[in-house]
Design a protein around this motif. Structure first.
Motif, PDB file in Angstrom:
ATOM      1  N   PRO A 175       0.838  -1.200   0.000  1.00 25.43           N
ATOM      2  CA  PRO A 175       0.000   0.000   0.000  1.00 25.43           C
ATOM      3  C   PRO A 175       0.875   1.252   0.000  1.00 25.43           C
ATOM      4  O   PRO A 175       2.060   1.194   0.325  1.00 25.43           O
ATOM      5  CB  PRO A 175      -0.824  -0.136   1.282  1.00 25.43           C
ATOM      6  CG  PRO A 175      -0.046  -1.061   2.148  1.00 25.43           C
ATOM      7  CD  PRO A 175       0.670  -1.992   1.234  1.00 25.43           C
ATOM      8  N   PHE A 176       0.266   2.383  -0.345  1.00 21.80           N
ATOM      9  CA  PHE A 176       1.030   3.607  -0.576  1.00 21.80           C
ATOM     10  C   PHE A 176       1.165   4.478   0.661  1.00 21.80           C
ATOM     11  O   PHE A 176       0.250   4.599   1.463  1.00 21.80           O
ATOM     12  CB  PHE A 176       0.362   4.441  -1.675  1.00 21.80           C
ATOM     13  CG  PHE A 176       0.525   3.873  -3.060  1.00 21.80           C
ATOM     14  CD1 PHE A 176       1.536   4.321  -3.894  1.00 21.80           C
ATOM     15  CD2 PHE A 176      -0.327   2.885  -3.521  1.00 21.80           C
ATOM     16  CE1 PHE A 176       1.699   3.802  -5.170  1.00 21.80           C
ATOM     17  CE2 PHE A 176      -0.186   2.354  -4.797  1.00 21.80           C
ATOM     18  CZ  PHE A 176       0.828   2.817  -5.630  1.00 21.80           C
ATOM     19  N   ILE A 177       2.336   5.094   0.774  1.00 18.77           N
ATOM     20  CA  ILE A 177       2.571   6.207   1.684  1.00 18.77           C
ATOM     21  C   ILE A 177       2.974   7.370   0.789  1.00 18.77           C
ATOM     22  O   ILE A 177       3.907   7.237  -0.009  1.00 18.77           O
ATOM     23  CB  ILE A 177       3.681   5.910   2.704  1.00 18.77           C
ATOM     24  CG1 ILE A 177       3.335   4.665   3.534  1.00 18.77           C
ATOM     25  CG2 ILE A 177       3.916   7.115   3.619  1.00 18.77           C
ATOM     26  CD1 ILE A 177       4.461   4.209   4.455  1.00 18.77           C
ATOM     27  N   ILE A 178       2.277   8.495   0.875  1.00 17.93           N
ATOM     28  CA  ILE A 178       2.540   9.600  -0.051  1.00 17.93           C
ATOM     29  C   ILE A 178       2.767  10.903   0.698  1.00 17.93           C
ATOM     30  O   ILE A 178       2.271  11.102   1.796  1.00 17.93           O
ATOM     31  CB  ILE A 178       1.380   9.767  -1.061  1.00 17.93           C
ATOM     32  CG1 ILE A 178       0.054  10.003  -0.338  1.00 17.93           C
ATOM     33  CG2 ILE A 178       1.284   8.554  -1.973  1.00 17.93           C
ATOM     34  CD1 ILE A 178      -1.118  10.243  -1.264  1.00 17.93           C
ATOM     35  N   GLU A 179       3.534  11.785   0.057  1.00 22.67           N
ATOM     36  CA  GLU A 179       3.886  13.058   0.668  1.00 22.67           C
ATOM     37  C   GLU A 179       3.008  14.172   0.099  1.00 22.67           C
ATOM     38  O   GLU A 179       2.770  14.227  -1.110  1.00 22.67           O
ATOM     39  CB  GLU A 179       5.359  13.363   0.402  1.00 22.67           C
ATOM     40  CG  GLU A 179       5.917  14.519   1.187  1.00 22.67           C
ATOM     41  CD  GLU A 179       7.435  14.554   1.135  1.00 22.67           C
ATOM     42  OE1 GLU A 179       8.081  13.944   1.993  1.00 22.67           O
ATOM     43  OE2 GLU A 179       7.969  15.179   0.198  1.00 22.67           O
ATOM     44  N   CYS A 180       2.564  15.055   0.959  1.00 21.75           N
ATOM     45  CA  CYS A 180       1.664  16.141   0.539  1.00 21.75           C
ATOM     46  C   CYS A 180       2.447  17.418   0.268  1.00 21.75           C
ATOM     47  O   CYS A 180       3.673  17.462   0.401  1.00 21.75           O
ATOM     48  CB  CYS A 180       0.610  16.383   1.614  1.00 21.75           C
ATOM     49  SG  CYS A 180       1.291  17.097   3.138  1.00 21.75           S
ATOM     50  N   LYS A 181       1.744  18.460  -0.076  1.00 25.68           N
ATOM     51  CA  LYS A 181       2.373  19.748  -0.392  1.00 25.68           C
ATOM     52  C   LYS A 181       3.100  20.343   0.805  1.00 25.68           C
ATOM     53  O   LYS A 181       4.003  21.173   0.649  1.00 25.68           O
ATOM     54  CB  LYS A 181       1.329  20.729  -0.914  1.00 25.68           C
ATOM     55  CG  LYS A 181       0.240  21.070   0.105  1.00 25.68           C
ATOM     56  CD  LYS A 181      -0.807  21.996  -0.486  1.00 25.68           C
ATOM     57  CE  LYS A 181      -1.884  22.341   0.542  1.00 25.68           C
ATOM     58  NZ  LYS A 181      -2.930  23.223  -0.041  1.00 25.68           N
ATOM     59  N   ASN A 182       2.705  19.912   2.018  1.00 23.47           N
ATOM     60  CA  ASN A 182       3.365  20.399   3.239  1.00 23.47           C
ATOM     61  C   ASN A 182       4.581  19.559   3.619  1.00 23.47           C
ATOM     62  O   ASN A 182       5.136  19.725   4.701  1.00 23.47           O
ATOM     63  CB  ASN A 182       2.376  20.405   4.411  1.00 23.47           C
ATOM     64  CG  ASN A 182       1.287  21.440   4.247  1.00 23.47           C
ATOM     65  OD1 ASN A 182       1.407  22.357   3.448  1.00 23.47           O
ATOM     66  ND2 ASN A 182       0.204  21.303   5.001  1.00 23.47           N
ATOM     67  N   LYS A 183       4.964  18.636   2.760  1.00 27.07           N
ATOM     68  CA  LYS A 183       6.112  17.737   2.985  1.00 27.07           C
ATOM     69  C   LYS A 183       5.861  16.786   4.165  1.00 27.07           C
ATOM     70  O   LYS A 183       6.798  16.362   4.839  1.00 27.07           O
ATOM     71  CB  LYS A 183       7.395  18.533   3.234  1.00 27.07           C
ATOM     72  CG  LYS A 183       7.791  19.485   2.109  1.00 27.07           C
ATOM     73  CD  LYS A 183       8.241  18.705   0.879  1.00 27.07           C
ATOM     74  CE  LYS A 183       8.800  19.639  -0.183  1.00 27.07           C
ATOM     75  NZ  LYS A 183      10.107  20.192   0.167  1.00 27.07           N
ATOM     76  N   LYS A 184       4.581  16.453   4.389  1.00 24.72           N
ATOM     77  CA  LYS A 184       4.229  15.466   5.403  1.00 24.72           C
ATOM     78  C   LYS A 184       3.850  14.154   4.703  1.00 24.72           C
ATOM     79  O   LYS A 184       3.119  14.164   3.711  1.00 24.72           O
ATOM     80  CB  LYS A 184       3.044  15.948   6.252  1.00 24.72           C
ATOM     81  CG  LYS A 184       3.325  17.205   7.061  1.00 24.72           C
ATOM     82  CD  LYS A 184       4.193  16.883   8.270  1.00 24.72           C
ATOM     83  CE  LYS A 184       4.419  18.132   9.124  1.00 24.72           C
ATOM     84  NZ  LYS A 184       3.193  18.624   9.763  1.00 24.72           N
TER      85      LYS A 184
END
Length: 458
Positions: free
Chosen positions: A282-291
């Motif tokens: 499954p995926f772990i993804i980074e958001c625009k806030n670098k979280k």
């Protein structure tokens, strides 16, 4: 590509090789991007702002459907869960046994839910060096690409945008290297593939000169390769053009603070990380806030300590909803992560992750081709049958020792030739390769297995 297609490709001139790559991609992408994909992409786009409660509810529903499917189709899992009460309920997940790559490999035929000829095969060596062949349904692949593209679309990326790709594709000929040409181009989809097998100090200026000329909007691929280019560029005081690259999407390797800092400094853009695996994690993804965010719609994430008890920082156990051909349920993937209790203001209400610890970042060094990263080393098993496990040890720059545990009923001389060829593609022809067939490769004192043991790094 098949053996015959590879021969035709290798004998073709540069322009024709570019055309062959375009044709290959057109056929591949046609399988990935059809009506199902578009529907999945719309669903994930619409779900970008679901609340935490809604995401957890959706995760429970998908888990139950996935377990029901698996138990009805897989003899292995049906037998494994026969004495477990309500195995399809997410709240009972800790009652289920943990499985690892060796369990999957030893029970492959009973784990499969479909005949091999009805699924898409993914052959992976992984950074543990153990071979594994998994099956995906067509819908699995379409949905996984929808998740990945939904992540990248948020930073402006779409298929067809000019992209520089650094992956484990062995695409160059001897003539290319002689001409200092370390790339091939798919002009149809606007992708230039840069070789990750020739990252040597004497070649880096050619890479950067071409990269600046090509002027891609996005960089994708092995971060260790891009890192070497960026380090070289900074050391040589090369001024990479501003406002060229909109985002960097690393794949296959762990991103350290050092790698991120160097990449963002030289290429003057942001790195947005994501975690998955060729097995179908499954995926772990980074958001625009670098979280970093766990993508609950793609699976279940458990972080356990040495006693299999929940913890904030420990080994990652995954249940992946898009692995219907070879179900991954409570699968010990061999990576470590650290969870976070902090929320994020980006609008994504999935739980956050403090860091992906991953595996060792060891590499092999060749005086001919430079550093060979773990992503490329693990790909040495592509096209090889019968290697259970391998480990590379390097004590001098001129020689590597390769320890191999083989399945004598499957492994043949042909497999040995392919394996050595794959190694030479990475380390070059001048490196001495010594194969040692052994019955067992010991793990470290920590209990971990190391694919690479490099004693010349300093």
């Amino acid at each position: 590509m098949s053996g015959l297609k590879e021969k035709i490709y290798s004998k073709s001139p540069h322009f024709i090789q570019n055309c062959i790559i375009s044709v290959f991609n057109i056929k591949s992408y046609k399988k990935r991007y059809n009506s199902n994909y578009k529907e999945y992409l719309k669903i994930y786009k619409d779900n970008n702002t679901l609340s935490s409660v809604e995401l957890q509810h959706l995760q429970k529903e998908k888990y139950q459907k996935f377990l029901e499917y698996t138990i009805s189709k897989s003899p292995f899992y049906k037998n494994l869960y026969k004495n477990i009460e309500d195995p399809t309920l997410l709240e009972n997940i800790r009652k289920l046994p943990i499985v690892n790559k060796e369990v999957l490999r030893n029970n492959t035929n009973d784990i499969y839910t479909i005949p091999k000829n009805e699924g898409s095969i993914s052959k992976t060596g992984g950074t543990t060096g153990k071979s594994l062949e998994v099956l995906f349904l067509k819908e699995d692949i379409e949905e996984r690409f929808a998740i990945l593209d939904n992540f990248r679309n948020q930073f402006g990326y779409k298929l067809g945008k000019k992209t520089a790709w650094f992956s484990g594709k062995s695409l160059l000929s001897t003539s290319d290297v002689k001409r200092n040409r370390f790339w091939k181009t798919d002009y149809y989809y606007n992708v230039r593939y840069y070789s990750t097998f020739h990252i040597h100090q004497k070649y880096l200026s050619y890479y950067l000169d071409n990269l600046i000329t090509y002027s891609p909007e996005y960089l994708v691929g092995f971060p260790s390769t891009m890192y070497e280019l960026a380090k070289y560029g900074l050391a040589q005081k090369i001024d990479f053009p501003s406002n060229t690259i909109k985002a960097i999407f690393p794949t296959a390797e762990t991103i350290t603070t050092e790698i991120r800092t160097v990449l963002e400094s030289f290429f003057k853009t942001n790195v947005y990380n994501q975690y998955a695996s060729s097995e179908g994690a499954p995926f772990i993804i980074e958001c625009k806030n670098k979280k970093l965010h766990l993508e609950l719609q793609s699976g279940v994430f458990e972080v356990l300590d040495a006693n299999d008890q929940p913890t904030q920082k420990g080994r990652l156990i995954v249940t992946a909803f898009h692995t219907h051909g070879t179900p991954l349920i409570r699968y010990d993937i061999g990576d470590e992560i650290e969870l976070s209790n902090n929320s994020c203001t980006c609008g994504n209400n999935n739980p956050t992750v403090k860091q992906i610890l991953g595996r060792s970042t060891d590499y092999i060094y060749s005086s001919e081709t430079g550093k060979i990263n773990l992503g490329n080393i693990s790909n040495c098993l592509k096209g090889v049958k019968g290697i259970v496990q391998f480990q590379i040890q390097q004590h001098t720059p001129e020689k590597i020792q390769v320890f191999v545990v083989k399945d004598t009923e499957i492994y043949t001389k042909k497999d040995e030739v392919i394996f050595i060829t794959n190694l030479k593609d990475r380390v070059g022809d001048t490196m001495e390769i010594k194969l040692n067939y052994v019955s067992e490769i010991p793990v470290e004192k920590s209990g971990k297995f190391r694919l690479v043991k490099n004693n010349i790094k300093k």
